[in-house]
Design a protein around this motif. Structure first.
Motif, mmCIF file in Angstrom:
data_model
loop_
_atom_site.group_PDB
_atom_site.id
_atom_site.type_symbol
_atom_site.label_atom_id
_atom_site.label_comp_id
_atom_site.label_asym_id
_atom_site.label_seq_id
_atom_site.Cartn_x
_atom_site.Cartn_y
_atom_site.Cartn_z
ATOM 1 N N LEU A 167 6.033 -1.380 -3.557
ATOM 2 C CA LEU A 167 6.754 -1.010 -2.342
ATOM 3 C C LEU A 167 7.164 0.453 -2.357
ATOM 4 C CD1 LEU A 167 8.082 -1.853 0.318
ATOM 5 C CD2 LEU A 167 10.072 -2.637 -1.006
ATOM 6 N N GLU A 168 7.589 0.938 -3.497
ATOM 7 C CA GLU A 168 8.016 2.329 -3.610
ATOM 8 C C GLU A 168 6.862 3.280 -3.316
ATOM 9 O OE1 GLU A 168 9.835 5.350 -7.023
ATOM 10 O OE2 GLU A 168 9.704 3.178 -7.394
ATOM 11 N N SER A 169 5.661 2.971 -3.854
ATOM 12 C CA SER A 169 4.498 3.839 -3.630
ATOM 13 C C SER A 169 4.066 3.826 -2.177
ATOM 14 C CB SER A 169 3.332 3.388 -4.518
ATOM 15 O OG SER A 169 3.682 3.422 -5.873
ATOM 16 N N LEU A 170 4.126 2.647 -1.541
ATOM 17 C CA LEU A 170 3.682 2.536 -0.159
ATOM 18 C C LEU A 170 4.608 3.301 0.785
ATOM 19 C CD1 LEU A 170 1.643 1.333 1.804
ATOM 20 C CD2 LEU A 170 3.077 -0.714 1.932
ATOM 21 N N THR A 171 5.922 3.149 0.613
ATOM 22 C CA THR A 171 6.852 3.855 1.502
ATOM 23 C C THR A 171 6.790 5.363 1.276
ATOM 24 O OG1 THR A 171 8.631 3.451 -0.093
ATOM 25 C CG2 THR A 171 8.414 1.910 1.730
ATOM 26 N N LYS A 172 6.531 5.786 0.039
ATOM 27 C CA LYS A 172 6.388 7.219 -0.225
ATOM 28 C C LYS A 172 5.158 7.768 0.490
ATOM 29 C CE LYS A 172 7.124 8.509 -4.399
ATOM 30 N NZ LYS A 172 6.936 8.727 -5.862
ATOM 31 N N TRP A 173 4.084 6.974 0.506
ATOM 32 C CA TRP A 173 2.857 7.413 1.159
ATOM 33 C C TRP A 173 3.043 7.515 2.680
ATOM 34 C CZ3 TRP A 173 -2.275 4.171 1.381
ATOM 35 C CH2 TRP A 173 -3.283 4.951 1.969
ATOM 36 N N THR A 174 3.753 6.543 3.262
ATOM 37 C CA THR A 174 3.950 6.567 4.715
ATOM 38 C C THR A 174 4.927 7.667 5.133
ATOM 39 O OG1 THR A 174 5.740 4.928 4.571
ATOM 40 C CG2 THR A 174 3.486 4.101 4.925
ATOM 41 N N GLY A 175 5.639 8.221 4.171
ATOM 42 C CA GLY A 175 6.579 9.286 4.510
ATOM 43 C C GLY A 175 7.920 8.780 4.986
ATOM 44 N N ASP A 176 8.162 7.474 4.903
ATOM 45 C CA ASP A 176 9.426 6.903 5.353
ATOM 46 C C ASP A 176 10.427 6.865 4.203
ATOM 47 O OD1 ASP A 176 8.348 6.410 7.857
ATOM 48 O OD2 ASP A 176 7.555 4.464 7.225
ATOM 49 N N ALA A 177 11.675 6.694 4.566
ATOM 50 C CA ALA A 177 12.677 6.347 3.567
ATOM 51 C C ALA A 177 12.393 4.927 3.094
ATOM 52 C CB ALA A 177 14.065 6.444 4.180
ATOM 53 N N PRO A 178 12.858 4.533 1.921
ATOM 54 C CA PRO A 178 12.618 3.162 1.456
ATOM 55 C C PRO A 178 12.979 2.154 2.541
ATOM 56 C CG PRO A 178 13.639 4.444 -0.272
ATOM 57 C CD PRO A 178 13.635 5.313 0.951
ATOM 58 N N SER A 179 12.023 1.340 2.920
ATOM 59 C CA SER A 179 12.234 0.417 4.035
ATOM 60 C C SER A 179 11.347 -0.798 3.873
ATOM 61 C CB SER A 179 11.931 1.110 5.370
ATOM 62 O OG SER A 179 10.585 1.538 5.405
ATOM 63 N N ILE A 180 11.681 -1.826 4.651
ATOM 64 C CA ILE A 180 10.904 -3.063 4.678
ATOM 65 C C ILE A 180 10.695 -3.470 6.135
ATOM 66 C CG2 ILE A 180 11.790 -3.864 2.450
ATOM 67 C CD1 ILE A 180 13.628 -5.779 4.029
ATOM 68 N N ASN A 181 9.680 -4.282 6.389
ATOM 69 C CA ASN A 181 9.542 -4.890 7.723
ATOM 70 C C ASN A 181 9.327 -6.395 7.634
ATOM 71 O OD1 ASN A 181 6.936 -4.993 6.788
ATOM 72 N ND2 ASN A 181 6.102 -3.568 8.302
ATOM 73 N N GLY A 182 9.732 -6.958 6.475
ATOM 74 C CA GLY A 182 9.674 -8.395 6.304
ATOM 75 C C GLY A 182 10.341 -8.786 5.009
ATOM 76 N N ALA A 183 10.539 -10.082 4.842
ATOM 77 C CA ALA A 183 11.187 -10.559 3.622
ATOM 78 C C ALA A 183 10.754 -11.987 3.336
ATOM 79 C CB ALA A 183 12.703 -10.494 3.741
ATOM 80 N N HIS A 184 10.677 -12.301 2.041
ATOM 81 C CA HIS A 184 10.423 -13.669 1.583
ATOM 82 C C HIS A 184 11.732 -14.245 1.056
ATOM 83 C CE1 HIS A 184 6.221 -12.854 2.101
ATOM 84 N NE2 HIS A 184 6.180 -11.946 1.138
ATOM 85 N N LEU A 185 12.015 -15.484 1.451
ATOM 86 C CA LEU A 185 13.297 -16.106 1.108
ATOM 87 C C LEU A 185 13.072 -17.421 0.378
ATOM 88 C CD1 LEU A 185 13.866 -14.208 3.636
ATOM 89 C CD2 LEU A 185 15.752 -15.759 4.171
ATOM 90 N N VAL A 186 13.918 -17.654 -0.616
ATOM 91 C CA VAL A 186 14.039 -18.976 -1.225
ATOM 92 C C VAL A 186 15.332 -19.582 -0.701
ATOM 93 C CG1 VAL A 186 14.275 -20.280 -3.369
ATOM 94 C CG2 VAL A 186 12.793 -18.266 -3.293
ATOM 95 N N VAL A 187 15.230 -20.793 -0.139
ATOM 96 C CA VAL A 187 16.388 -21.367 0.543
ATOM 97 C C VAL A 187 16.610 -22.800 0.070
ATOM 98 C CG1 VAL A 187 15.933 -19.925 2.555
ATOM 99 C CG2 VAL A 187 15.066 -22.266 2.496
ATOM 100 N N ASP A 188 17.786 -23.296 0.344
ATOM 101 C CA ASP A 188 18.082 -24.707 0.090
ATOM 102 C C ASP A 188 17.340 -25.555 1.117
ATOM 103 O OD1 ASP A 188 19.836 -24.166 -2.029
ATOM 104 O OD2 ASP A 188 21.494 -23.794 -0.631
#
Length: 794
Positions: free
Chosen positions: A603-624
């Motif tokens: 994730l760090e390499s990808l956001t650095k390449w896109t020129g953005d600040a560290p960011s996400i556009n999705g998330a995986h969750l473990v839930v009850d």
């Protein structure tokens, strides 16, 4: 006095007697031929039905050739696009992600709102209305709903629907249901399988959609029809040049459009199966015709001599025995056409549940039936060709003589001195097997082919179960996946973690990209994940965890195959997220994934390449688990969330869409393989009885008991079956590998998996067929008329 003319009816009556006398063996052959014809018609007929429905629907609703999504472009940009050489028709739209609230449903439902031109239904990708109508121009409260989504929720024209637009609830009235060539398969963003219950398409007039998303005087989606396929590459490049400054995600041609891509993969799998499976059946049928007809003609030398002595020409005699072959092939073809028509109708019914066409029904073209007839007749005539040519060339005087006796010599075991320790019955069995090595080999090969085909069908079932287990238990550890409306800061992970029922969260960043290696290229989503990801780990073919390298690109095995690359190779990556950067990257790892194409980077390499600040556009969750449904309803209503997916729902939908079709094929493959195995083994036993009936009768006269003779007959049959088993397992493994390779595609791939139970089942079926055939022939042995048999020449 002139000689009396020959009587063709005499040969016709003889043909009927021969058919009746060989009814058991010919029925076994006919079942094998019918199985091959049915398989051929099922696969090719389903392929034709899908292809015809697709081509007709695409043409009538004017499915576009080029598509492009972007952030926002003014309407005047469309004028520049229209001037591109090769562009025939062009249509701009506003397409936006939405959240849906369906009365009576508590599920988290996402969707897509698609604009329609104010004055018409559009020039391209025209919705096909099934019930009701399209929204009227100027009406702001009307929508037309994708028919599959409406049926999944029991929605009718006149019902109400709530759409969450920019955090506002907007009520709409459903005025119709429709299908679209763009959404033959409806796959939510980030999903790997379609789900009509959790993802819906809505159409509304452009003024409504544009005002709801602040897109007045602008568009974020464009479709084009292109004049001449040769100009598509030039059009794609020109569209990218025009729309690059407006945040274009890259123009794509029809073959890369998600719905059409899924459909193409299914058609490719069907096409491969239609080539592989029927060929196997027909090869075995050819072998059976060669053995049975050859044996029958060898045993009818005296009849051939009499027919020729009475004046029947060589051609007439050849046509007589050829007519027997053709009759069996034609009757088998008729049965195969009936079975194939029913099977094709059932298979197309399965496809109709997954691929949304207004007119998808089973089509069995006369030309395809004629092709099946020609294949069956060719198999019969080619198999019997040598025997038929021999009977035509046989002079009457030679036919009256006994055939040359077989050469007898000590067996291998006798030459090395081990045979003395064996009972006399087993010495006779070994001599019979060794003195006719060609027939013994063919008998072994025939039995092995049936077991091999059975094993390949069982492998298909094993592989499907393994994919479900590996993909959703080993490769995906999350319970819920969340797609955000756009890039968000890393603090979004903590917002999600604080929700009730959430036990663990890992953010990710998805970036659309085109990866090139030489002339090959694929459009994929590069997934940026934490280097120590536990919810989406990298694993090898055996499910063992692999370290996530900080440098280089990790890609799936399917993508590596499509691009023709391996670890250490360099590829060119073009980002399509609006920043349009290009760079070369080394393939660091190749990992298994059985659904779709994929690539990963830290994730760090990808956001650095896109020129953005560290960011996400999705998330995986473990839930009850007991709070999963409530959590999904909460998530879908959050402003930052664009879509929610559940692993449970994905497993269900994958099982319903892909696995159900494959299990259908596997079931009939196993059934037909059992028929083939029984037919081969039964014919081997009947041939042995017919060729050595005089020998059995002589032994009875000499005082041998029926049980002793049965040991010799059945012992030879079961010995050949025993020898065939390891060969069957080896051939089955190779055939399973070829079958799985043929049905695999870029959409999904199946690993070669064979459980011990499948080997055991295959062996059990071959042994059971051998025992059953032996018992049937044993009954005929008991009914041998000794005097009649001894008076008959061998």
């Amino acid at each position: 006095m002139s000689p009396k003319p020959l009587r063709p009816k005499a040969l016709q009556r003889k043909l009927l007697r021969d058919l009746w006398g060989l009814r058991g063996q010919l029925l076994a052959i006919a079942l094998v031929v019918a199985s091959g014809v049915a398989t051929f018609l099922t696969m090719r007929g389903s392929l034709d039905s899908l292809s015809l429905a697709m081509e007709t629907f695409y043409e009538e609703q004017r499915f576009a050739d080029v598509f492009c999504q972007l952030e926002r472009a003014p309407k005047r940009a469309a004028e520049e696009l229209a001037r591109i050489p090769g562009v025939q028709h062009l249509e701009t739209r506003v397409v936006a992600a939405i959240t849906l609230e369906v009365p009576g449903s508590s599920a988290a439902i996402s969707g897509r709102l698609v604009s329609l031109p104010e004055s018409s239904s559009g020039l391209l990708n025209v919705p096909y209305v099934l019930r009701g109508r399209l929204p009227e121009p100027g009406r702001t409260d009307e929508v037309t709903v994708h028919d599959a989504f409406a049926r999944a929720h029991g929605l009718q024209p006149g019902d109400s629907l709530t759409v969450i637009v920019n955090e506002r609830r907007v009520g709409f009235r459903i005025v119709g249901t429709a299908m679209s060539p763009e959404y033959v398969v409806t796959v939510a963003p980030g999903a790997v399988v379609p789900d009509d219950k959790l993802f819906g398409i809505l159409w509304a007039r452009e003024a409504v959609v544009a005002s709801s998303f602040n897109m007045e005087g602008a568009f974020n989606d464009v479709s084009m029809s292109v004049q001449g396929s040769d100009s598509i590459e030039g059009v794609l490049a020109a569209v990218d040049r025009v729309l690059d400054r407006y945040g274009s995600l890259g123009a794509i041609q029809r073959s890369e459009q998600v719905s059409h891509w899924v459909l193409l993969n299914e058609l490719d799998g069907l096409r491969s199966m239609a080539a592989v499976l029927p060929s196997t059946f027909m090869a075995v049928a050819l072998f059976l015709f060669a053995v049975v007809i050859g044996r029958m003609i060898r045993g009818a030398r005296a009849e051939v001599a009499v027919l020729k002595a009475f004046g029947y020409s060589d051609v007439s005699v050849g046509l007589h025995y050829g007519s027997l072959v053709l009759t069996v092939a034609l009757l088998a073809t008729f049965g195969g056409v009936v079975a194939g028509g029913w099977m094709e109708s059932s298979m197309v019914g399965l496809y109709a549940r997954n691929f949304r066409f207004p007119d998808l029904h089973a089509v069995l073209r006369p030309a395809l039936v004629l092709q099946a007839v020609c294949i069956a007749l060719s198999a019969g005539l080619l198999g019997a060709a040598r025997a038929l040519m021999g009977v035509m060339a046989l002079p009457p005087a030679e036919a009256m003589h006994e055939p040359a006796p077989l050469a007898y010599r000590p067996t291998f075991l006798e030459r090395i001195g081990l045979a003395r320790r064996l009972p006399i019955t087993w010495r006779i069995i070994l001599r019979n097997v060794e003195r006719q090595p060609g027939r013994s080999f063919l008998g072994v090969l025939g039995a092995a082919s049936g077991g091999a085909l059975l094993l390949s069908g069982l492998a298909l079932q094993d592989s499907i179960g393994t994919v479900l287990s590996l993909q959703f238990d080993v490769l995906q550890h999350e319970d819920v996946s969340v797609t955000l409306g756009g890039p968000r800061g890393i603090n979004a992970v903590e917002e999600l973690r604080r929700l009730p029922g959430v036990r663990n969260v890992e953010g990710y960043r998805m970036v659309p990209a085109r990866i090139r290696s030489g002339v090959r290229s694929r459009r994929v989503l590069i997934e940026g994940l934490p280097t120590r990801s536990t919810l989406r780990p990298l694993v090898d073919d055996h499910g063992r965890a692999l370290p996530f390298e900080r440098e280089g690109l990790a890609i799936t095995e399917t993508l590596a195959t499509a691009l023709g690359v391996a670890p250490g190779d360099s590829v060119q990556i073009e980002l399509l997220d609006g920043r349009r950067g290009t760079r070369r990257e080394v393939i660091g790892q190749v990992f298994p994934s059985f659904v779709g194409l994929g690539a990963r980077m830290p994730l760090e390499s990808l956001t650095k390449w896109t020129g953005d600040a560290p960011s996400i556009n999705g998330a995986h969750l473990v839930v009850d688990e007991d709070q999963r449904l409530q959590l999904m309803r909460t998530l879908i209503q959050l402003p930052l969330v664009a879509g929610v997916g559940s692993k449970v729902d994905a497993m269900r939908q994958f099982n319903e869409m892909s696995a159900e079709n494959m299990r259908f094929m596997a079931f009939f493959l196993v059934m037909f393989a059992s028929i083939l195995t029984g037919g081969v083994v039964y014919n081997n036993a009947r041939i042995a009885l017919a060729e050595r009936g005089r020998e059995w009768a002589s032994m009875r006269v000499l005082g041998y008991e029926r049980s002793e003779i049965s040991v010799i007959l059945l012992g030879e049959l079961w010995l050949l079956t025993l020898v065939s088993l390891p060969i069957s397992m080896g051939l089955g493994y190779l055939l399973a590998w070829g079958t799985l390779a043929s049905v695999g595609s870029e959409m999904y791939s199946l690993p070669l998996v064979l459980h011990p139970s499948s080997y055991a089942m295959s062996i059990l079926v071959v042994v059971a067929a051998s025992v059953a055939a032996g018992l049937l022939v044993r009954r005929r042995l008991d009914t041998l008329h000794l005097i009649e048999v001894l008076k008959t020449r061998a």
